[in-house]
Design an enzyme around this catalytic site. Structure first.
Site, mmCIF file in Angstrom:
data_model
loop_
_atom_site.group_PDB
_atom_site.id
_atom_site.type_symbol
_atom_site.label_atom_id
_atom_site.label_comp_id
_atom_site.label_asym_id
_atom_site.label_seq_id
_atom_site.Cartn_x
_atom_site.Cartn_y
_atom_site.Cartn_z
ATOM 1 N N ALA A 69 8.590 1.967 12.774
ATOM 2 C CA ALA A 69 8.014 0.705 12.296
ATOM 3 C C ALA A 69 6.607 0.612 12.871
ATOM 4 C CB ALA A 69 8.872 -0.482 12.717
ATOM 5 N N ILE A 70 5.785 1.593 12.518
ATOM 6 C CA ILE A 70 4.419 1.659 13.044
ATOM 7 C C ILE A 70 3.596 0.469 12.538
ATOM 8 C CG2 ILE A 70 2.324 3.066 13.231
ATOM 9 C CD1 ILE A 70 4.850 4.278 14.555
ATOM 10 N N LEU A 72 1.736 0.632 9.791
ATOM 11 C CA LEU A 72 0.522 1.155 9.152
ATOM 12 C C LEU A 72 -0.734 0.938 10.000
ATOM 13 C CD1 LEU A 72 1.381 0.111 5.501
ATOM 14 C CD2 LEU A 72 1.138 2.450 6.313
ATOM 15 N N ASN A 126 0.142 3.308 -1.383
ATOM 16 C CA ASN A 126 1.372 2.930 -0.703
ATOM 17 C C ASN A 126 1.753 1.516 -1.111
ATOM 18 O OD1 ASN A 126 3.425 2.268 1.042
ATOM 19 N ND2 ASN A 126 2.439 3.060 2.869
ATOM 20 N N CYS A 129 3.798 -1.766 1.269
ATOM 21 C CA CYS A 129 3.187 -2.744 2.180
ATOM 22 C C CYS A 129 3.629 -4.149 1.768
ATOM 23 C CB CYS A 129 1.663 -2.678 2.079
ATOM 24 S SG CYS A 129 0.957 -1.062 2.397
ATOM 25 N N ILE A 190 10.381 10.096 -1.938
ATOM 26 C CA ILE A 190 10.607 8.696 -1.616
ATOM 27 C C ILE A 190 9.871 8.326 -0.331
ATOM 28 C CG2 ILE A 190 12.841 8.625 -2.766
ATOM 29 C CD1 ILE A 190 14.192 8.844 -0.009
ATOM 30 N N ASN A 191 9.555 7.033 -0.219
ATOM 31 C CA ASN A 191 9.101 6.509 1.050
ATOM 32 C C ASN A 191 10.354 6.323 1.923
ATOM 33 O OD1 ASN A 191 7.457 5.330 3.043
ATOM 34 N ND2 ASN A 191 6.226 4.268 1.509
ATOM 35 N N THR A 192 10.200 5.829 3.122
ATOM 36 C CA THR A 192 11.342 5.724 4.022
ATOM 37 C C THR A 192 12.371 4.695 3.553
ATOM 38 O OG1 THR A 192 10.070 4.168 5.362
ATOM 39 C CG2 THR A 192 10.078 6.474 6.062
#
Length: 301
Positions: A69-70, A72, A126, A129, A190-192
């Site tokens: 859970a950076i 971004l 992305n 977001c 896929i994204n996470t």
């Protein structure tokens, strides 16, 4: 053997690229991997202004992968143009910049700035977001929101646009069709996958954000399934990712319908993974007498 693939008019020497957020902007891995070997380097997400990211801890190991859970965190578009793009221009690889934002206007500002940089071959948008104007609903989780942002970005973009889809949806085919209909040149997925870990000894969440995005080998079967479904739904190229650790994993995505692949979480486990995936695809092609890697794309029915 011919390993070249073409996405939206851009030819890559091979179908292997880096997954955004796992490779920095290339500089961080250059001492391990010869960036000239890669089809493309996809940068970490960049916004119109610097983002500090989420509170720590932001990463946790889980069975078969990791949670992050950076938030971004990134230094902003000015630093990207002054430092990262000039560094990548030294190498014979395509540059793809991942773009993030909190509003449509944020995205457009970055897209317009990147339009002035001819070294950038493509943009990856992305859409996982938070959409601040929509009550923190991610653009990528509603077909109408995805369609709207895709159309707006296409109006301003000078480079081909790749829409990076969220897997946290009911029907990935619907989302893929919405992006294609709105003008997307390609898709990446896929994204996470949203996950959670709790430390039972401390009785606290392992990540300050409570939830995080799961990546790594454990999600690969889900990713392959979604890439296949998206490939059946649209005609535009797809970049597949999710748990790729070696050449055979990459070939599986190609057979499912991906034109190219991105290596993500495994870069943290083994910084040489991207180069090994390139070599692994070539070894597979030689072993199976495949002359052109494009023969593999969508070869399962």
């Amino acid at each position: 053997m011919n390993t070249e693939v073409t996405i939206a008019g851009v030819t890559l020497k091979n179908p292997v690229m880096t997954a955004s957020g796992t490779f920095g902007s290339g500089m961080e891995y250059a001492e391990f991997v010869d960036l000239n070997q890669l089809g493309a380097v996809v940068t970490k997400g960049v916004a119109n202004v610097p983002w500090p990211g989420n509170p720590t801890p932001r990463v946790a190991e889980v069975y078969g992968g990791m949670l992050n859970a950076i938030g971004l965190q990134n230094p902003g578009i000015d630093v990207m143009l002054e430092r990262d793009i000039p560094f990548l221009k030294q190498y014979d690889t395509k540059i793809i910049v991942n773009v993030c934002g909190k509003t449509v206007e944020d995205y457009i500002e970055v897209v317009e700035r990147l339009g002035e940089e001819p070294a950038v071959a493509m943009l990856e948008i992305n859409v996982s977001c938070p959409n601040v104007k929509e009550g923190a609903i991610a653009f990528g989780q509603k077909a109408d929101a995805l369609s709207h942002i895709t159309k707006e970005i296409k109006r301003h973009a000078k480079q081909p646009v790749i829409m990076k889809l969220s897997p946290n949806v009911t029907d990935i085919g619907e989302m893929a069709r919405a992006a294609e209909a709105a003008g997307a040149d390609a898709l990446s997925l896929i994204n996470t996958i949203t996950g959670m870990k709790i430390d039972i000894h401390r009785r606290k969440f392992a990540i300050a954000n409570k939830t995080g995005g799961m990546s790594g080998p454990a999600i690969k079967p889900i990713a392959v399934r979604m890439v296949y479904q998206a490939a059946q739904a649209v005609k535009i190229p797809i970049i597949g990712m999710g748990g790729i650790a070696n050449g055979e994993d990459a070939v599986e995505f190609l057979l499912a319908g991906a034109t190219a692949v991105s290596v993500g979480a495994m870069n943290f486990v083994n910084p040489y993974t991207t180069a090994e995936v390139v070599e692994g695809i070539e070894e597979y092609m030689e072993r199976c007498h495949v002359e052109r890697v494009e023969e593999l794309i969508g070869a399962v029915s």
